[in-house]
Design an enzyme around this catalytic site. Structure first.
Site, PDB file in Angstrom:
ATOM      1  N   GLY A 162       0.845  -1.104  -0.001  1.00  0.00           N
ATOM      2  CA  GLY A 162      -0.067   0.094  -0.074  1.00  0.00           C
ATOM      3  C   GLY A 162       0.868   1.312  -0.070  1.00  0.00           C
ATOM      4  O   GLY A 162       1.921   1.127   0.489  1.00  0.00           O
ATOM      5  N   HIS A 220      -2.565   7.628   7.192  1.00  0.00           N
ATOM      6  CA  HIS A 220      -1.297   8.313   6.783  1.00  0.00           C
ATOM      7  C   HIS A 220      -1.960   9.608   6.249  1.00  0.00           C
ATOM      8  O   HIS A 220      -1.620  10.661   6.284  1.00  0.00           O
ATOM      9  CB  HIS A 220      -0.925   7.537   5.442  1.00  0.00           C
ATOM     10  CG  HIS A 220       0.260   6.879   5.702  1.00  0.00           C
ATOM     11  ND1 HIS A 220       1.549   7.281   6.249  1.00  0.00           N
ATOM     12  CD2 HIS A 220       0.591   5.396   5.468  1.00  0.00           C
ATOM     13  CE1 HIS A 220       2.332   6.292   6.675  1.00  0.00           C
ATOM     14  NE2 HIS A 220       1.734   5.317   5.976  1.00  0.00           N
ATOM     15  N   GLN A 257       3.015  10.063   1.870  1.00  0.00           N
ATOM     16  CA  GLN A 257       4.039   9.431   1.952  1.00  0.00           C
ATOM     17  C   GLN A 257       5.033   9.718   0.844  1.00  0.00           C
ATOM     18  O   GLN A 257       6.297   9.724   0.938  1.00  0.00           O
ATOM     19  CB  GLN A 257       4.212   7.801   1.875  1.00  0.00           C
ATOM     20  CG  GLN A 257       3.567   7.325   3.019  1.00  0.00           C
ATOM     21  CD  GLN A 257       3.367   5.629   3.034  1.00  0.00           C
ATOM     22  OE1 GLN A 257       2.454   5.076   2.379  1.00  0.00           O
ATOM     23  NE2 GLN A 257       4.356   5.030   3.710  1.00  0.00           N
ATOM     24  N   CYS A 294       5.671  -0.101   7.457  1.00  0.00           N
ATOM     25  CA  CYS A 294       5.578   0.756   6.828  1.00  0.00           C
ATOM     26  C   CYS A 294       6.597   1.357   6.170  1.00  0.00           C
ATOM     27  O   CYS A 294       7.759   1.352   6.592  1.00  0.00           O
ATOM     28  CB  CYS A 294       5.027   2.041   7.688  1.00  0.00           C
ATOM     29  SG  CYS A 294       4.642   3.510   6.921  1.00  0.00           S
ATOM     30  N   LEU A 295       6.405   1.663   4.676  1.00  0.00           N
ATOM     31  CA  LEU A 295       7.645   2.110   3.964  1.00  0.00           C
ATOM     32  C   LEU A 295       8.405   3.245   4.512  1.00  0.00           C
ATOM     33  O   LEU A 295       9.401   3.502   4.107  1.00  0.00           O
ATOM     34  CB  LEU A 295       7.034   2.168   2.541  1.00  0.00           C
ATOM     35  CG  LEU A 295       6.533   1.072   1.693  1.00  0.00           C
ATOM     36  CD1 LEU A 295       5.983   1.309   0.333  1.00  0.00           C
ATOM     37  CD2 LEU A 295       7.614  -0.139   1.489  1.00  0.00           C
ATOM     38  N   HIS A 319      -4.617   1.529   7.713  1.00  0.00           N
ATOM     39  CA  HIS A 319      -3.107   2.076   7.718  1.00  0.00           C
ATOM     40  C   HIS A 319      -3.060   3.252   6.761  1.00  0.00           C
ATOM     41  O   HIS A 319      -2.317   4.369   7.172  1.00  0.00           O
ATOM     42  CB  HIS A 319      -2.281   0.957   7.378  1.00  0.00           C
ATOM     43  CG  HIS A 319      -0.758   1.183   7.407  1.00  0.00           C
ATOM     44  ND1 HIS A 319       0.165   0.604   8.309  1.00  0.00           N
ATOM     45  CD2 HIS A 319      -0.128   2.028   6.376  1.00  0.00           C
ATOM     46  CE1 HIS A 319       1.404   1.150   7.745  1.00  0.00           C
ATOM     47  NE2 HIS A 319       1.416   1.920   6.973  1.00  0.00           N
ATOM     48  N   GLU A 320      -3.518   3.112   5.613  1.00  0.00           N
ATOM     49  CA  GLU A 320      -3.173   4.159   4.299  1.00  0.00           C
ATOM     50  C   GLU A 320      -4.305   5.276   4.818  1.00  0.00           C
ATOM     51  O   GLU A 320      -3.831   6.321   4.702  1.00  0.00           O
ATOM     52  CB  GLU A 320      -3.776   3.712   3.009  1.00  0.00           C
ATOM     53  CG  GLU A 320      -3.157   2.473   2.808  1.00  0.00           C
ATOM     54  CD  GLU A 320      -1.265   2.552   2.825  1.00  0.00           C
ATOM     55  OE1 GLU A 320      -0.804   3.501   2.936  1.00  0.00           O
ATOM     56  OE2 GLU A 320      -0.919   1.346   2.922  1.00  0.00           O
TER      57      GLU A 320
HETATM   58  O1  GNR Z   1       3.969  -2.589   2.691  1.00  0.00           O
HETATM   59  C1  GNR Z   1       3.385  -2.694   3.624  1.00  0.00           C
HETATM   60  N1  GNR Z   1       2.897  -3.677   4.311  1.00  0.00           N
HETATM   61  C2  GNR Z   1       2.157  -3.540   5.468  1.00  0.00           C
HETATM   62  C3  GNR Z   1       2.200  -4.410   6.218  1.00  0.00           C
HETATM   63  C4  GNR Z   1       1.301  -4.823   7.321  1.00  0.00           C
HETATM   64  C5  GNR Z   1       0.370  -3.741   7.480  1.00  0.00           C
HETATM   65  C6  GNR Z   1       0.301  -2.625   6.750  1.00  0.00           C
HETATM   66  C7  GNR Z   1       1.215  -2.690   5.531  1.00  0.00           C
HETATM   67  S1  GNR Z   1       1.343  -1.353   4.622  1.00  0.00           S
HETATM   68  C8  GNR Z   1       2.923  -1.234   4.297  1.00  0.00           C
HETATM   69  C9  GNR Z   1       3.267  -0.164   3.042  1.00  0.00           C
HETATM   70  C10 GNR Z   1       3.027   1.135   3.689  1.00  0.00           C
HETATM   71  O2  GNR Z   1       3.808   1.682   4.527  1.00  0.00           O
HETATM   72  N2  GNR Z   1       1.707   1.833   3.292  1.00  0.00           N
HETATM   73  O3  GNR Z   1       1.411   3.124   3.898  1.00  0.00           O
HETATM   74 NI    NI Z   2       2.611   3.100   5.957  1.00  0.00          NI
END
Ligand code: GNR
Ligand code: NI
Length: 167
Positions: free
Chosen positions: A46, A137, A51, A91-92, A133-134
């Site tokens: 995601g 952000h 980001q 999270c990236l 999660h997104e």
């Molecule tokens: O790549 C991602 N893996 C992930 C694993 C578990 C829960 C959420 C994520 S999202 C993350 C990519 C990211 O940072 N998205 O904002």
């Molecule tokens: Ni993230």
């Protein structure tokens, strides 16, 4: 297509609240294409526009094994939630850190697609985690902010140490 640089926690720009998209045009469609390329290359499941330092309400998600199920959400909104789940998240923008976070097990989301058409999606499991999660952000919230202050300071210390090594 273009790869976009990803902001790293604790960059203050990750805490900006993204603005709604008023018109779904070519600029937004290009952003979605670039975000998808950036997400696949990372690789991640995601990515939120926040980001990549674009403060518009746009997210892309693909939880498939073979990059075959790209989902793009413009102005996503959670209409309904049910249950609870605990998932180890990464999270990236917080590379190398994985921590358990409690979230809703199921969500119903409404958003606009890249043509500007509204749709709803019911998600559970990992897809539901990713949507939450997104959307966090877009609100300027990074997943580590669901953790205790102690864990957050340890994560910041670990990341600045990593940054010193890799700089
Ligand atoms: O790549 C991602 N893996 C992930 C694993 C578990 C829960 C959420 C994520 S999202 C993350 C990519 C990211 O940072 N998205 O904002
Ligand atoms: Ni993230």
């Amino acid at each position: 297509m273009a790869l976009l640089p990803i902001l790293r926690f604790p960059d203050p720009r990750l805490h900006k609240r993204a603005a709604s998209v008023h018109k779904v045009d070519e600029t937004i469609r290009k952003l979605i294409v670039d975000m998808a390329e950036t997400m696949y290359e990372a690789p991640g499941i995601g990515l939120a526009a926040t980001q990549v330092d674009v403060h518009k309400r746009v997210i892309v998600i693909d939880i498939s094994e073979d990059k075959s199920k790209l989902l793009a959400f413009i102005n996503p909104e959670i209409l309904e939630r049910a249950g609870e789940q605990i998932c180890e998240e990464g999270c990236l923008s917080v590379p190398g850190i994985y921590e358990k976070v409690t979230r809703s097990e199921r969500v119903k989301v409404r958003a606009l697609d890249p043509q500007g058409e509204p749709f709803t999606l019911e998600a559970d499991g990992l897809l539901a985690v990713c949507v939450q999660h997104e959307i966090d952000h877009l609100e300027g919230r990074v997943f580590v902010e669901h953790l205790s202050q102690l864990k957050q300071s340890r994560i910041k210390a670990r990341l600045s140490k990593q940054a010193r090594i890799t700089a």
